[in-house]
Design a protein around this motif. Structure first.
Motif, PDB file in Angstrom:
ATOM      1  N   ILE A 127       2.171  16.164  -0.251  1.00 51.21           N
ATOM      2  CA  ILE A 127       1.569  15.799   1.028  1.00 51.21           C
ATOM      3  C   ILE A 127       2.536  14.855   1.735  1.00 51.21           C
ATOM      4  CG2 ILE A 127      -0.342  14.633   2.190  1.00 51.21           C
ATOM      5  CD1 ILE A 127      -1.201  17.227   0.927  1.00 51.21           C
ATOM      6  N   PRO A 128       3.211  15.289   2.796  1.00 48.70           N
ATOM      7  CA  PRO A 128       4.158  14.413   3.494  1.00 48.70           C
ATOM      8  C   PRO A 128       3.476  13.171   4.043  1.00 48.70           C
ATOM      9  CG  PRO A 128       4.447  16.694   4.169  1.00 48.70           C
ATOM     10  CD  PRO A 128       3.168  16.639   3.384  1.00 48.70           C
ATOM     11  N   ASP A 136       6.190  25.447  11.693  1.00 48.53           N
ATOM     12  CA  ASP A 136       5.318  26.585  11.987  1.00 48.53           C
ATOM     13  C   ASP A 136       4.479  26.931  10.754  1.00 48.53           C
ATOM     14  OD1 ASP A 136       4.188  28.515  13.597  1.00 48.53           O
ATOM     15  OD2 ASP A 136       5.650  30.063  13.057  1.00 48.53           O
ATOM     16  N   SER A 137       4.032  25.876  10.081  1.00 44.79           N
ATOM     17  CA  SER A 137       3.313  26.047   8.823  1.00 44.79           C
ATOM     18  C   SER A 137       2.540  24.780   8.505  1.00 44.79           C
ATOM     19  CB  SER A 137       4.298  26.348   7.693  1.00 44.79           C
ATOM     20  OG  SER A 137       3.658  26.334   6.426  1.00 44.79           O
ATOM     21  N   LEU A 138       1.470  24.932   7.738  1.00 46.04           N
ATOM     22  CA  LEU A 138       0.713  23.785   7.242  1.00 46.04           C
ATOM     23  C   LEU A 138       1.022  23.523   5.777  1.00 46.04           C
ATOM     24  CD1 LEU A 138      -2.756  24.440   8.935  1.00 46.04           C
ATOM     25  CD2 LEU A 138      -0.874  23.015   9.754  1.00 46.04           C
ATOM     26  N   ASP A 139       2.053  24.178   5.269  1.00 49.63           N
ATOM     27  CA  ASP A 139       2.474  23.994   3.881  1.00 49.63           C
ATOM     28  C   ASP A 139       3.271  22.697   3.746  1.00 49.63           C
ATOM     29  OD1 ASP A 139       3.147  25.001   1.084  1.00 49.63           O
ATOM     30  OD2 ASP A 139       5.146  24.817   1.972  1.00 49.63           O
ATOM     31  N   GLY A 140       2.941  21.897   2.738  1.00 51.84           N
ATOM     32  CA  GLY A 140       3.582  20.598   2.565  1.00 51.84           C
ATOM     33  C   GLY A 140       5.089  20.679   2.422  1.00 51.84           C
ATOM     34  N   ALA A 141       5.588  21.625   1.649  1.00 50.14           N
ATOM     35  CA  ALA A 141       7.032  21.753   1.442  1.00 50.14           C
ATOM     36  C   ALA A 141       7.743  22.107   2.739  1.00 50.14           C
ATOM     37  CB  ALA A 141       7.307  22.802   0.368  1.00 50.14           C
ATOM     38  N   ALA A 142       7.143  22.980   3.537  1.00 49.24           N
ATOM     39  CA  ALA A 142       7.746  23.368   4.809  1.00 49.24           C
ATOM     40  C   ALA A 142       7.770  22.191   5.785  1.00 49.24           C
ATOM     41  CB  ALA A 142       6.969  24.538   5.415  1.00 49.24           C
ATOM     42  N   ILE A 143       6.697  21.404   5.794  1.00 48.15           N
ATOM     43  CA  ILE A 143       6.648  20.230   6.678  1.00 48.15           C
ATOM     44  C   ILE A 143       7.682  19.201   6.238  1.00 48.15           C
ATOM     45  CG2 ILE A 143       5.199  18.322   7.498  1.00 48.15           C
ATOM     46  CD1 ILE A 143       2.761  20.198   6.987  1.00 48.15           C
ATOM     47  N   GLN A 144       7.802  18.988   4.930  1.00 51.64           N
ATOM     48  CA  GLN A 144       8.777  18.031   4.405  1.00 51.64           C
ATOM     49  C   GLN A 144      10.197  18.433   4.801  1.00 51.64           C
ATOM     50  OE1 GLN A 144      11.180  18.465   1.852  1.00 51.64           O
ATOM     51  NE2 GLN A 144      11.608  16.350   1.231  1.00 51.64           N
ATOM     52  N   ALA A 145      10.503  19.720   4.701  1.00 53.50           N
ATOM     53  CA  ALA A 145      11.838  20.203   5.069  1.00 53.50           C
ATOM     54  C   ALA A 145      12.110  19.972   6.558  1.00 53.50           C
ATOM     55  CB  ALA A 145      11.961  21.684   4.730  1.00 53.50           C
ATOM     56  N   ALA A 146      11.085  20.152   7.386  1.00 55.16           N
ATOM     57  CA  ALA A 146      11.239  19.913   8.818  1.00 55.16           C
ATOM     58  C   ALA A 146      11.407  18.428   9.124  1.00 55.16           C
ATOM     59  CB  ALA A 146      10.032  20.481   9.572  1.00 55.16           C
ATOM     60  N   ALA A 180       0.830  -1.209   0.000  1.00 56.57           N
ATOM     61  CA  ALA A 180       0.000   0.000   0.000  1.00 56.57           C
ATOM     62  C   ALA A 180       0.863   1.256   0.000  1.00 56.57           C
ATOM     63  CB  ALA A 180      -0.931  -0.011   1.211  1.00 56.57           C
ATOM     64  N   ALA A 181       1.989   1.202   0.691  1.00 60.86           N
ATOM     65  CA  ALA A 181       2.896   2.360   0.716  1.00 60.86           C
ATOM     66  C   ALA A 181       3.542   2.586  -0.647  1.00 60.86           C
ATOM     67  CB  ALA A 181       3.970   2.155   1.782  1.00 60.86           C
ATOM     68  N   LEU A 182       3.873   1.509  -1.338  1.00 58.61           N
ATOM     69  CA  LEU A 182       4.437   1.639  -2.688  1.00 58.61           C
ATOM     70  C   LEU A 182       3.422   2.276  -3.640  1.00 58.61           C
ATOM     71  CD1 LEU A 182       6.273  -1.797  -2.932  1.00 58.61           C
ATOM     72  CD2 LEU A 182       7.369   0.451  -3.080  1.00 58.61           C
ATOM     73  N   ALA A 183       2.151   2.004  -3.412  1.00 57.84           N
ATOM     74  CA  ALA A 183       1.103   2.551  -4.274  1.00 57.84           C
ATOM     75  C   ALA A 183       0.814   4.019  -3.982  1.00 57.84           C
ATOM     76  CB  ALA A 183      -0.181   1.735  -4.113  1.00 57.84           C
ATOM     77  N   THR A 184       0.960   4.439  -2.730  1.00 59.82           N
ATOM     78  CA  THR A 184       0.567   5.797  -2.347  1.00 59.82           C
ATOM     79  C   THR A 184       1.723   6.781  -2.249  1.00 59.82           C
ATOM     80  OG1 THR A 184       0.651   5.112  -0.024  1.00 59.82           O
ATOM     81  CG2 THR A 184      -1.496   5.062  -1.110  1.00 59.82           C
ATOM     82  N   GLY A 185       2.933   6.294  -2.008  1.00 57.88           N
ATOM     83  CA  GLY A 185       4.076   7.191  -1.841  1.00 57.88           C
ATOM     84  C   GLY A 185       4.265   8.181  -2.982  1.00 57.88           C
ATOM     85  N   PRO A 186       4.270   7.705  -4.237  1.00 59.17           N
ATOM     86  CA  PRO A 186       4.436   8.638  -5.358  1.00 59.17           C
ATOM     87  C   PRO A 186       3.333   9.688  -5.422  1.00 59.17           C
ATOM     88  CG  PRO A 186       4.833   6.377  -6.074  1.00 59.17           C
ATOM     89  CD  PRO A 186       4.273   6.296  -4.690  1.00 59.17           C
ATOM     90  N   LYS A 187       2.131   9.331  -4.997  1.00 54.34           N
ATOM     91  CA  LYS A 187       1.022  10.282  -4.997  1.00 54.34           C
ATOM     92  C   LYS A 187       1.267  11.381  -3.964  1.00 54.34           C
ATOM     93  CE  LYS A 187      -3.175   8.460  -5.393  1.00 54.34           C
ATOM     94  NZ  LYS A 187      -3.601   8.764  -6.766  1.00 54.34           N
ATOM     95  N   GLY A 188       1.875  10.998  -2.837  1.00 55.16           N
ATOM     96  CA  GLY A 188       2.194  11.983  -1.818  1.00 55.16           C
ATOM     97  C   GLY A 188       3.195  13.010  -2.317  1.00 55.16           C
ATOM     98  N   THR A 189       4.242  12.526  -2.995  1.00 55.87           N
ATOM     99  CA  THR A 189       5.253  13.433  -3.525  1.00 55.87           C
ATOM    100  C   THR A 189       4.672  14.328  -4.618  1.00 55.87           C
ATOM    101  OG1 THR A 189       7.073  11.946  -2.942  1.00 55.87           O
ATOM    102  CG2 THR A 189       7.482  13.543  -4.710  1.00 55.87           C
ATOM    103  N   GLN A 190       3.865  13.752  -5.487  1.00 58.03           N
ATOM    104  CA  GLN A 190       3.250  14.532  -6.551  1.00 58.03           C
ATOM    105  C   GLN A 190       2.338  15.625  -5.989  1.00 58.03           C
ATOM    106  OE1 GLN A 190       0.806  12.201  -9.194  1.00 58.03           O
ATOM    107  NE2 GLN A 190       0.600  13.830 -10.705  1.00 58.03           N
TER     108      GLN A 190
END
Length: 387
Positions: free
Chosen positions: A131-132, A334-344, A118-128
């Motif tokens: 969504i972390p 300190d953000s709900l932005d996906g890129a900021a969360i990923q960096a953290a 299930a993770a293999l199926a959803t991981g690419p969708k998260g990156t696209q």
């Protein structure tokens, strides 16, 4: 004087009229957008089907941590809401769950998926979608590489489990002759089997039987007859509790008295129900032991038992840790932005229930593991291994 004032007011009125004619708008006081009081994270895992106990345990761990966070005021004053979707350990269902969480529920991050497929199926969708995703337990080696930069996991990988089992077999059990019986249709099972075989043989041991079966098989008598004739001292069964319990029974009935070994897929109270006396004395590698005296473990166990009136298993601990890692990153960003969360998330350094946790270059957790043994229908700690 009156004439001068009249002239001034007349000019002002004409100026206003000209501005309006040119499309200019009279300045207005800016309004402040209402403050966000709540945000949502998602969860994806099997709540029904053959792997249901894994998803249910993870869900309980996630919900416990979210409850603790909200009791302390939430994240930056915002209440955390969690919506957990059932994927029945199926890739297509997991993808549909992801779409629902992102498009309908507007989640800012996801704990999941629980199982590797299930993770293999959803991981690419998260990156696209930026969504972390933090999987608690997807141990197949390529999960984070296939998933991309937004896919993380708080568990070790299949190959690590195989290496740990091989080292333990040779160094501690002094094993020289082993057999492996694995599920050819499972990436998880094959990953542990392959890494065990290569490591075990590199240490001088010999894998005399390396046999397979298919998903859904119930009769393993042909393979076990071959293994019994080989006279091995270790039999590695790298699959989930629903299957290994059956194999263990049939193995003992076939006269095999070898030490049974497995991976974290054995972790379930149902193992004892399915396997009965046949799993007594079996050992497997897993992520933590609930009897550990470390404060972070004992506090978690205490809170879990108070909430659910039962002891937490490994998947509950991993779910708790995955939620902690994700929400800690949201707090740090300190953000709900996906890129900021990923960096953290990349900078994670958390004292988690399953060990002090950081991420390597592939966004896989760097931490230790434990070897536990089944004794009188319960687990006891027999060894610890480090990466």
């Amino acid at each position: 004087m009156k004439k001068r004032l009249f002239a001034i007011f007349t000019v002002a009125a004409l100026s206003t009229a000209l501005l309006a004619a040119c499309g200019e708008k009279t300045p207005t006081t800016p309004t402040t957008a209402p403050a966000v009081k709540e945000f949502t994270i998602g969860g994806i895992g099997p709540l029904t089907g053959g792997a249901a106990t894994y998803g249910q345990s993870v869900k309980q761990g996630v919900e416990l941590y979210v409850k603790e966070v909200n009791a302390k005021g939430g994240i930056d004053g915002k209440t955390v809401k969690v919506i957990f979707e059932d994927d029945q350990a199926d890739g297509t269902n997991a993808s549909n769950a992801f779409n629902k969480l992102v498009e309908n529920d507007k989640v800012v991050g996801i704990v999941g998926a629980v199982t590797s497929g299930a993770a293999l199926a959803t991981g690419p969708k998260g990156t696209q979608s930026k969504i972390p995703m933090v999987s608690p337990s997807a141990t197949e080696p390529t999960v984070t590489k296939v998933g991309g930069n937004y896919m993380f996991r708080v568990c070790f990988i299949d190959s690590y489990q195989g290496v740990a089992l091989a080292n333990y077999s040779v160094d501690t059990l002094k094993s020289a002759k082993a057999a492996v019986l694995y599920n050819v249709g499972s990436d998880y099972s094959k990953g542990i089997a392959d890494s065990f075989k290569s490591t075990y043989e590199s240490k001088g041991g010999k894998v005399v039987e390396f046999l397979t079966y298919n998903d859904g098989d119930k009769d393993f008598s042909a393979q076990l007859t071959t293994i019994a004739a080989a006279g091995v001292d270790v039999l590695v069964l790298p699959d989930y509790y629903t299957t290994v319990g059956l194999i263990a029974k049939q193995a003992r009935n076939s006269g095999i008295d070898a030490q049974l070994l497995g991976g974290d897929g054995w972790e379930s109270a149902e193992l004892f129900t399915i396997g009965g006396d046949a799993v007594e004395g079996s050992r497997f590698v897993t992520h933590y032991f609930s009897g550990d005296e470390a404060a972070v473990v004992s506090n978690f166990v205490k809170q879990f038992e108070a909430e659910y009136k039962k002891a937490p298993d490994t998947f509950s601990a991993l779910g708790y840790d995955a939620a902690k890692v994700l929400l800690s990153a949201i707090d740090a960003a300190d953000s709900l932005d996906g890129a900021a969360i990923q960096a953290a998330l990349l900078k994670t350094n958390v004292e988690a229930v399953t060990g002090k946790l950081t991420f390597d270059a592939d966004r896989t957790a760097v931490k230790g593991a434990v070897i536990v043994e089944v004794e009188d229908g319960k687990l006891k700690l027999v060894d610890k291994v480090n990466p």
